[in-house]
Design an enzyme around this catalytic site. Structure first.
Site, PDB file in Angstrom:
ATOM      1  N   LYS A 288       2.152  -3.533   6.650  1.00  0.00           N
ATOM      2  CA  LYS A 288       2.965  -3.682   5.145  1.00  0.00           C
ATOM      3  C   LYS A 288       4.463  -3.436   4.716  1.00  0.00           C
ATOM      4  O   LYS A 288       4.639  -3.820   4.234  1.00  0.00           O
ATOM      5  CB  LYS A 288       2.199  -2.007   3.950  1.00  0.00           C
ATOM      6  CG  LYS A 288       0.247  -3.103   4.578  1.00  0.00           C
ATOM      7  CD  LYS A 288       0.278  -4.299   3.259  1.00  0.00           C
ATOM      8  CE  LYS A 288      -1.737  -5.180   3.239  1.00  0.00           C
ATOM      9  NZ  LYS A 288      -1.435  -5.821   2.418  1.00  0.00           N
TER      10      LYS A 288
ATOM     11  N   TYR B 246      -2.092  -0.842  10.508  1.00  0.00           N
ATOM     12  CA  TYR B 246      -1.642  -1.632   9.157  1.00  0.00           C
ATOM     13  C   TYR B 246      -1.200  -1.052   8.684  1.00  0.00           C
ATOM     14  O   TYR B 246      -0.230  -2.188   7.711  1.00  0.00           O
ATOM     15  CB  TYR B 246      -3.898  -1.153   8.874  1.00  0.00           C
ATOM     16  CG  TYR B 246      -3.782  -1.551   7.582  1.00  0.00           C
ATOM     17  CD1 TYR B 246      -3.472  -2.619   6.773  1.00  0.00           C
ATOM     18  CD2 TYR B 246      -3.430  -0.772   6.416  1.00  0.00           C
ATOM     19  CE1 TYR B 246      -4.347  -3.218   5.372  1.00  0.00           C
ATOM     20  CE2 TYR B 246      -3.205  -0.762   4.844  1.00  0.00           C
ATOM     21  CZ  TYR B 246      -3.890  -1.891   4.559  1.00  0.00           C
ATOM     22  OH  TYR B 246      -3.955  -2.254   3.140  1.00  0.00           O
TER      23      TYR B 246
ATOM     24  N   SER C  53       0.461  -1.536   0.247  1.00  0.00           N
ATOM     25  CA  SER C  53      -0.037  -0.016   0.147  1.00  0.00           C
ATOM     26  C   SER C  53       0.733   1.517   0.174  1.00  0.00           C
ATOM     27  O   SER C  53       1.786   1.008   0.566  1.00  0.00           O
ATOM     28  CB  SER C  53      -1.367   0.181   1.407  1.00  0.00           C
ATOM     29  OG  SER C  53      -1.422   1.356   1.258  1.00  0.00           O
TER      30      SER C  53
HETATM   31  P1  NAD Z   1     -10.940  -7.506   0.600  1.00  0.00           P
HETATM   32  O1  NAD Z   1     -10.920  -7.389   2.625  1.00  0.00           O
HETATM   33  O2  NAD Z   1     -12.062  -7.309   0.004  1.00  0.00           O
HETATM   34  O3  NAD Z   1      -9.664  -9.046   0.480  1.00  0.00           O
HETATM   35  C1  NAD Z   1      -8.752  -9.483   1.085  1.00  0.00           C
HETATM   36  C2  NAD Z   1      -9.125 -11.115   1.256  1.00  0.00           C
HETATM   37  O4  NAD Z   1      -8.517 -12.130   2.091  1.00  0.00           O
HETATM   38  C3  NAD Z   1     -10.515 -10.924   1.795  1.00  0.00           C
HETATM   39  O5  NAD Z   1     -11.816 -12.011   0.774  1.00  0.00           O
HETATM   40  C4  NAD Z   1     -10.429 -11.646   3.456  1.00  0.00           C
HETATM   41  O6  NAD Z   1     -12.175 -12.689   3.489  1.00  0.00           O
HETATM   42  C5  NAD Z   1      -9.348 -12.423   2.705  1.00  0.00           C
HETATM   43  N1  NAD Z   1      -9.159 -13.023   3.792  1.00  0.00           N
HETATM   44  C6  NAD Z   1      -8.714 -12.250   5.293  1.00  0.00           C
HETATM   45  N2  NAD Z   1      -7.473 -12.403   6.135  1.00  0.00           N
HETATM   46  C7  NAD Z   1      -7.486 -13.399   5.428  1.00  0.00           C
HETATM   47  C8  NAD Z   1      -6.397 -15.097   5.759  1.00  0.00           C
HETATM   48  N3  NAD Z   1      -6.132 -15.245   7.359  1.00  0.00           N
HETATM   49  N4  NAD Z   1      -6.437 -16.048   5.745  1.00  0.00           N
HETATM   50  C9  NAD Z   1      -7.191 -15.986   3.843  1.00  0.00           C
HETATM   51  N5  NAD Z   1      -7.838 -15.206   3.436  1.00  0.00           N
HETATM   52  C10 NAD Z   1      -8.224 -14.411   4.496  1.00  0.00           C
HETATM   53  O7  NAD Z   1      -9.584  -6.387   0.581  1.00  0.00           O
HETATM   54  P2  NAD Z   1      -9.146  -5.984  -0.395  1.00  0.00           P
HETATM   55  O8  NAD Z   1      -8.842  -4.289  -0.223  1.00  0.00           O
HETATM   56  O9  NAD Z   1      -9.627  -6.838  -2.414  1.00  0.00           O
HETATM   57  O10 NAD Z   1      -7.544  -6.076  -0.649  1.00  0.00           O
HETATM   58  C11 NAD Z   1      -6.850  -6.720  -0.563  1.00  0.00           C
HETATM   59  C12 NAD Z   1      -5.451  -6.531  -0.700  1.00  0.00           C
HETATM   60  O11 NAD Z   1      -4.892  -4.900  -0.989  1.00  0.00           O
HETATM   61  C13 NAD Z   1      -5.532  -6.451   1.127  1.00  0.00           C
HETATM   62  O12 NAD Z   1      -4.376  -7.037   1.449  1.00  0.00           O
HETATM   63  C14 NAD Z   1      -5.356  -4.840   1.615  1.00  0.00           C
HETATM   64  O13 NAD Z   1      -3.924  -4.708   2.890  1.00  0.00           O
HETATM   65  C15 NAD Z   1      -5.259  -4.317   0.601  1.00  0.00           C
HETATM   66  N6  NAD Z   1      -4.748  -3.304  -0.136  1.00  0.00           N
HETATM   67  C16 NAD Z   1      -5.613  -2.304  -0.069  1.00  0.00           C
HETATM   68  C17 NAD Z   1      -6.528  -1.380  -0.698  1.00  0.00           C
HETATM   69  C18 NAD Z   1      -7.293  -1.348  -1.062  1.00  0.00           C
HETATM   70  O14 NAD Z   1      -7.579   0.501  -1.119  1.00  0.00           O
HETATM   71  N7  NAD Z   1      -8.035  -1.654  -1.186  1.00  0.00           N
HETATM   72  C19 NAD Z   1      -4.827  -0.284  -0.902  1.00  0.00           C
HETATM   73  C20 NAD Z   1      -4.126  -1.063  -0.358  1.00  0.00           C
HETATM   74  C21 NAD Z   1      -3.724  -2.329   0.297  1.00  0.00           C
HETATM   75  C1  UD1 Z   2      -7.638   4.529   2.805  1.00  0.00           C
HETATM   76  C2  UD1 Z   2      -6.991   4.394   3.611  1.00  0.00           C
HETATM   77  C3  UD1 Z   2      -5.922   3.144   3.305  1.00  0.00           C
HETATM   78  C4  UD1 Z   2      -6.159   2.612   2.402  1.00  0.00           C
HETATM   79  C5  UD1 Z   2      -6.956   3.212   1.373  1.00  0.00           C
HETATM   80  C6  UD1 Z   2      -7.452   2.850   0.285  1.00  0.00           C
HETATM   81  C7  UD1 Z   2      -7.212   6.012   5.643  1.00  0.00           C
HETATM   82  C8  UD1 Z   2      -5.993   6.747   7.129  1.00  0.00           C
HETATM   83  N1  UD1 Z   2      -6.129   4.559   5.170  1.00  0.00           N
HETATM   84  O1  UD1 Z   2      -6.913   5.653   2.886  1.00  0.00           O
HETATM   85  O2  UD1 Z   2      -4.751   2.798   4.331  1.00  0.00           O
HETATM   86  O3  UD1 Z   2      -4.729   2.065   1.660  1.00  0.00           O
HETATM   87  O4  UD1 Z   2      -8.407   4.176   2.270  1.00  0.00           O
HETATM   88  O5  UD1 Z   2      -8.672   2.118   0.471  1.00  0.00           O
HETATM   89  O6  UD1 Z   2      -8.019   5.335   6.224  1.00  0.00           O
HETATM   90  N2  UD1 Z   2     -13.483  10.975   2.640  1.00  0.00           N
HETATM   91  C9  UD1 Z   2     -14.198  12.019   3.681  1.00  0.00           C
HETATM   92  N3  UD1 Z   2     -15.519  11.704   3.278  1.00  0.00           N
HETATM   93  C10 UD1 Z   2     -15.809  10.128   3.418  1.00  0.00           C
HETATM   94  C11 UD1 Z   2     -14.787   9.162   3.275  1.00  0.00           C
HETATM   95  C12 UD1 Z   2     -13.542   9.827   3.123  1.00  0.00           C
HETATM   96  O7  UD1 Z   2     -14.016  12.649   3.157  1.00  0.00           O
HETATM   97  O8  UD1 Z   2     -16.588   9.733   4.121  1.00  0.00           O
HETATM   98  C13 UD1 Z   2     -11.854  11.378   2.494  1.00  0.00           C
HETATM   99  C14 UD1 Z   2     -11.020  11.146   3.341  1.00  0.00           C
HETATM  100  O9  UD1 Z   2     -10.818  12.118   4.434  1.00  0.00           O
HETATM  101  C15 UD1 Z   2      -9.599  11.113   3.012  1.00  0.00           C
HETATM  102  C16 UD1 Z   2     -10.387  10.801   1.508  1.00  0.00           C
HETATM  103  O10 UD1 Z   2     -11.811  11.653   1.485  1.00  0.00           O
HETATM  104  O11 UD1 Z   2      -9.302  12.457   2.882  1.00  0.00           O
HETATM  105  C17 UD1 Z   2      -9.418   9.860   0.832  1.00  0.00           C
HETATM  106  O12 UD1 Z   2     -10.516   8.427   2.230  1.00  0.00           O
HETATM  107  P1  UD1 Z   2     -10.565   7.215   2.482  1.00  0.00           P
HETATM  108  O13 UD1 Z   2     -10.564   6.330   0.741  1.00  0.00           O
HETATM  109  O14 UD1 Z   2     -10.901   6.297   3.032  1.00  0.00           O
HETATM  110  O15 UD1 Z   2      -8.976   6.383   1.551  1.00  0.00           O
HETATM  111  P2  UD1 Z   2      -7.098   7.198   2.394  1.00  0.00           P
HETATM  112  O16 UD1 Z   2      -7.726   7.640   3.665  1.00  0.00           O
HETATM  113  O17 UD1 Z   2      -6.593   7.825   1.215  1.00  0.00           O
END
Ligand code: NAD
Ligand code: UD1
Length: 354
Positions: A155, A151, A126
């Site tokens: 990472k 969190y 991330s």
């Molecule tokens: P998500 O929660 O939709 O997917 C994660 C999946 O992993 C889920 O299906 C959950 O059931 C499974 N899981 C969790 N713990 C587990 C375990 N111990 N064993 C087996 N399965 C398990 O999340 P996502 O948005 O698809 O994110 C996927 C990855 O990307 C995560 O590692 C997350 O940290 C990373 N990531 C996500 C974002 C985002 O904004 N979505 C941003 C940066 C990084």
């Molecule tokens: C968040 C997570 C980050 C994750 C990323 C993508 C935090 C601090 N960080 O990042 O770990 O990788 O999501 O999933 O939570 N906002 C509003 N109103 C809302 C929701 C959000 O104003 O109801 C604003 C937030 O203050 C921020 C922006 O929208 O400025 C984006 O927020 P968000 O989607 O949560 O992403 P990040 O904070 O960038």
């Protein structure tokens, strides 16, 4: 068809889109997921979309016996590792769960891979590993920073663990993909983001207001040192991200060691710009209220994605309009996520799609 790619967390948001991309590219896949933040329905819908049975094992990456069993039973040559917990807010309340799932889970996975001599890994990292960025746009080579919550720290710890692993044994080939802000959904509207409980991220919060499930959108902070006072982020379409995993897997064929790539568009949009774009595209007015800054938010964050373009031939192809249209289509068809009308809705949507 060749060897199998193991996809941990493949039933989740980014995992399901990546599983689709891999199957469409002709790869044989096996999904391992404990369904703690997803459901079987996403895989059922993948089967609709691909006309392929998706091999699935319900289980936990912390279960070492299960991992050994999987690596012995399947001919796996690479792992795309999404499984983990991802809520910043929850990680502050339950740090042990985050270290156990994310760090210990990854440790167990790498152990099992080493025991079975599987050395190719794509890891979901991330932009959080940069902490408060020293410069924007963010480039990989300036190094990581100090993540400000558990969190983010899991990472960074995992990245360090993977770096040490590569130093210890040159057989490892590891891609660390640092996502910026993934949004959007597959254009079919069949798979998308399905957060359990109350969402925290901007787009899921915004669409709930648009669906009138919640009366107004809180905008956290209007006094940031940005053009309109609201935070700026790099939103990237989840289908583009999925394609990035495919390209990273391909790149690992010809390079060993560990490599980190930013996956973002290189363009920053403010919270108000996102809201206005959504209103323009859907014709729906979003009632909003300014609230105090959210703890831990930084003012601005966007990627320099040129390393991914140079090394992987990857760049984000979908613009903000596409991201919003696809998010909205998913939300309209699945007002309560996969719980809306499992199975039935998928078949209706599929008829419109094919
Ligand atoms: P998500 O929660 O939709 O997917 C994660 C999946 O992993 C889920 O299906 C959950 O059931 C499974 N899981 C969790 N713990 C587990 C375990 N111990 N064993 C087996 N399965 C398990 O999340 P996502 O948005 O698809 O994110 C996927 C990855 O990307 C995560 O590692 C997350 O940290 C990373 N990531 C996500 C974002 C985002 O904004 N979505 C941003 C940066 C990084
Ligand atoms: C968040 C997570 C980050 C994750 C990323 C993508 C935090 C601090 N960080 O990042 O770990 O990788 O999501 O999933 O939570 N906002 C509003 N109103 C809302 C929701 C959000 O104003 O109801 C604003 C937030 O203050 C921020 C922006 O929208 O400025 C984006 O927020 P968000 O989607 O949560 O992403 P990040 O904070 O960038």
């Amino acid at each position: 068809m060749g060897k199998t790619t193991l996809i941990t967390g493949g039933a989740g948001y980014i995992g399901s889109h990546t599983t689709l991309a891999l199957i469409n590219a002709g790869k044989k896949v096996l999904v391992l997921d404990n369904l703690c933040n997803s459901c079987r329905e996403s895989l059922v819908r993948l089967e609709y979309l691909t006309r392929t049975r998706v091999d699935f094992i319900e289980g936990d990456i912390r279960n070492t016996n299960l991992l050994d069993d999987i690596f012995s039973r399947y001919d796996i040559d690479a792992v795309v590792h999404f499984a983990g917990l991802k809520s910043v807010e929850e990680s502050v309340r339950k740090p042990l769960d985050y270290y156990a799932n994310n760090v210990v889970g990854t440790l167990n996975l790498c152990h099992a891979m080493a025991r079975s001599e599987v050395f190719k890994l794509v890891f979901s990292s991330s932009a959080m590993v940069y902490g408060t960025p020293r410069q924007i746009p963010i480039i990989e080579d300036l190094g990581t920073g100090k993540p400000i919550n558990p969190y983010g720290r899991t990472k960074l710890l995992i990245e360090e663990l993977l770096t040490d692993l590569c130093l210890s044994d040159p057989q490892w080939r590891i891609a660390v993909l640092r996502y910026f802000n993934p949004i959007g959904a597959h254009e079919s509207g069949l798979i998308g983001e399905n957060p359990n409980g109350r969402p925290n991220n901007l787009l899921p919060c915004l669409t709930r207001v648009a669906m009138r499930q919640v009366p107004e959108l809180m905008v956290y902070g209007g006094d940031y040192p940005t053009a309109d006072g609201t935070c700026v982020r790099d939103y990237v379409h989840v289908v583009d991200l999925a394609d990035g995993h495919l390209k990273a897997l391909q790149a690992l064929q010809s390079r060993n060691g560990i490599h980190a790539w930013n996956l973002g568009t290189g363009i920053g949009y403010s919270v108000l710009q996102i809201i206005r774009s959504f209103e323009d595209m859907t014709g729906i007015t979003i009632p909003l209220r300014f609230a105090p800054r959210r703890a831990g938010d930084i003012a601005e964050c966007w990627a320099d994605p040129s390393k991914a373009e140079r090394d992987l031939g990857w760049y984000a192809q979908r613009d903000l309009m596409q991201m919003i249209i696809d998010t909205w289509r998913w939300q309209m068809r699945n007002p309560h996520g996969y719980r809306s009308q499992p199975g039935l809705l998928a078949s209706i949507a599929l008829k419109q799609w094919v």
